[in-house]
Design an enzyme around this catalytic site. Structure first.
Site, mmCIF file in Angstrom:
data_model
loop_
_atom_site.group_PDB
_atom_site.id
_atom_site.type_symbol
_atom_site.label_atom_id
_atom_site.label_comp_id
_atom_site.label_asym_id
_atom_site.label_seq_id
_atom_site.Cartn_x
_atom_site.Cartn_y
_atom_site.Cartn_z
ATOM 1 N N GLY A 12 0.763 -1.244 0.000
ATOM 2 C CA GLY A 12 0.000 0.000 0.000
ATOM 3 C C GLY A 12 0.787 1.284 0.000
ATOM 4 O O GLY A 12 0.293 2.306 0.474
ATOM 5 N N SER A 13 1.998 1.309 -0.533
ATOM 6 C CA SER A 13 2.774 2.558 -0.509
ATOM 7 C C SER A 13 2.113 3.626 -1.382
ATOM 8 O O SER A 13 2.130 4.810 -1.038
ATOM 9 C CB SER A 13 4.211 2.303 -0.977
ATOM 10 O OG SER A 13 4.262 2.008 -2.353
ATOM 11 N N ASN A 14 1.500 3.249 -2.497
ATOM 12 C CA ASN A 14 0.775 4.232 -3.307
ATOM 13 C C ASN A 14 -0.468 4.730 -2.568
ATOM 14 O O ASN A 14 -0.809 5.912 -2.631
ATOM 15 C CB ASN A 14 0.374 3.616 -4.652
ATOM 16 C CG ASN A 14 1.488 3.693 -5.669
ATOM 17 O OD1 ASN A 14 1.818 4.767 -6.145
ATOM 18 N ND2 ASN A 14 2.082 2.557 -5.973
ATOM 19 N N HIS A 109 0.068 1.974 -13.241
ATOM 20 C CA HIS A 109 0.744 0.821 -13.835
ATOM 21 C C HIS A 109 2.227 1.139 -13.964
ATOM 22 O O HIS A 109 2.594 2.211 -14.447
ATOM 23 C CB HIS A 109 0.153 0.507 -15.212
ATOM 24 C CG HIS A 109 0.770 -0.684 -15.845
ATOM 25 N ND1 HIS A 109 0.483 -1.978 -15.462
ATOM 26 C CD2 HIS A 109 1.683 -0.785 -16.847
ATOM 27 C CE1 HIS A 109 1.194 -2.820 -16.193
ATOM 28 N NE2 HIS A 109 1.935 -2.120 -17.025
ATOM 29 N N LEU A 144 -7.333 -4.515 -20.441
ATOM 30 C CA LEU A 144 -6.331 -4.417 -19.371
ATOM 31 C C LEU A 144 -5.262 -3.366 -19.671
ATOM 32 O O LEU A 144 -4.692 -3.347 -20.761
ATOM 33 C CB LEU A 144 -5.652 -5.779 -19.175
ATOM 34 C CG LEU A 144 -4.625 -5.851 -18.036
ATOM 35 C CD1 LEU A 144 -5.307 -5.685 -16.672
ATOM 36 C CD2 LEU A 144 -3.839 -7.165 -18.096
ATOM 37 N N ASP A 145 -5.008 -2.468 -18.723
ATOM 38 C CA ASP A 145 -3.933 -1.468 -18.831
ATOM 39 C C ASP A 145 -4.022 -0.677 -20.127
ATOM 40 O O ASP A 145 -3.016 -0.418 -20.791
ATOM 41 C CB ASP A 145 -2.554 -2.151 -18.736
ATOM 42 C CG ASP A 145 -2.362 -2.914 -17.437
ATOM 43 O OD1 ASP A 145 -1.653 -3.933 -17.446
ATOM 44 O OD2 ASP A 145 -2.964 -2.484 -16.433
HETATM 45 C C1 GRF Z 1 3.120 -0.615 -7.758
HETATM 46 O O1 GRF Z 1 4.347 -0.688 -8.428
HETATM 47 C C2 GRF Z 1 2.012 -0.420 -8.761
HETATM 48 O O2 GRF Z 1 2.400 0.322 -9.928
HETATM 49 C C3 GRF Z 1 1.698 -1.817 -9.152
HETATM 50 O O3 GRF Z 1 1.798 -2.569 -7.959
HETATM 51 C C4 GRF Z 1 2.736 -1.931 -7.085
HETATM 52 C C5 GRF Z 1 2.014 -1.728 -5.777
HETATM 53 O O4 GRF Z 1 2.824 -1.203 -4.815
HETATM 54 N N1 GRF Z 1 0.404 -1.960 -9.779
HETATM 55 P P1 GRF Z 1 2.192 -0.643 -3.431
HETATM 56 O O5 GRF Z 1 1.305 -1.729 -2.852
HETATM 57 O O6 GRF Z 1 1.394 0.604 -3.740
HETATM 58 O O7 GRF Z 1 3.389 -0.358 -2.589
#
Ligand code: GRF
Length: 195
Positions: A12-14, A109, A144-145
């Site tokens: 969940g860093s994003n 992505h 997808l994407d």
């Molecule tokens: C990220 O690199 C995102 O682009 C991809 O999965 C990864 C998730 O990372 N879809 P986090 O869980 O947000 O750290």
């Protein structure tokens, strides 16, 4: 105020970057963090930030994607979000689900789309001898994407890069790009951002 639900499957860093950005004069607020697995590290991080969390586990549905997605949809609707942000959500969503949220669902992505749709994007970029790589935020469509691109950030591919070192460099940019795109979209502007 735009209500935002964030879907995760892992650390969940994003999600943290998005949630932390939604303060002060930001036109959005995180109202739900949902995971399809109960062991996603991001759930505890969301709870620490005081955001409501939920789990809709796909495994009990044993491949019945429509039934899983109905349960997913119902749980999301219960928090009444205006927008969904997929942030490392690793379930491929069918047209049936996507069409219910079309134009109101974003994804990040880890490649410069349309290059390297799908998985293992960093290894594939290195194998192909790319000098540049990056990440993309796009609207989610049934393919997808593939949806309209709302933002991209570029990084160099350096000699000796491994998928791990390249992924770390891209992730730093993801944490800048996704909040920047979300702030714009939450204020009603879908003009593309290039970092
Ligand atoms: C990220 O690199 C995102 O682009 C991809 O999965 C990864 C998730 O990372 N879809 P986090 O869980 O947000 O750290």
């Amino acid at each position: 105020m735009m209500r935002v639900a964030i879907l995760i499957s892992g650390g969940g860093s994003n999600m943290v970057a998005l949630a932390r950005s939604m303060t002060g004069d930001h036109p959005g607020r995180a109202v739900l963090v949902l995971s399809n697995t109960d062991d996603a590290g991001g759930l505890a991080r969301a709870e620490d930030m005081g955001i409501e969390t939920a789990v809709v586990d796909h495994r009990p549905y044993k491949g019945d994607r429509a039934a899983f997605e109905d349960a997913l949809h119902d749980r999301i609707v219960a928090s009444a979000p205006d927008l969904i942000c997929l942030a490392g959500f690793m379930r491929v969503l069918t047209e049936g689900f996507v069409s219910r949220w079309q134009g109101r669902m974003l994804n990040i992505h880890p490649s410069l789309l349309p290059k390297y749709r799908g998985l293992h994007t960093h290894a594939r970029a290195i194998e192909a001898g790319e000098s540049e790589h990056g990440c993309t935020v796009h609207e989610v469509t049934p393919a997808l994407d593939d949806g309209p691109i709302l933002g991209q950030a570029r990084v160099p591919v350096l000699p000796g890069d491994t998928p791990g070192t390249l992924a770390a460099r891209v992730l730093e940019q993801e944490h800048r790009l996704y909040p920047a795109v979300l702030r714009r979209v939450a204020s009603g502007d879908k003009t593309r951002i290039d970092l």
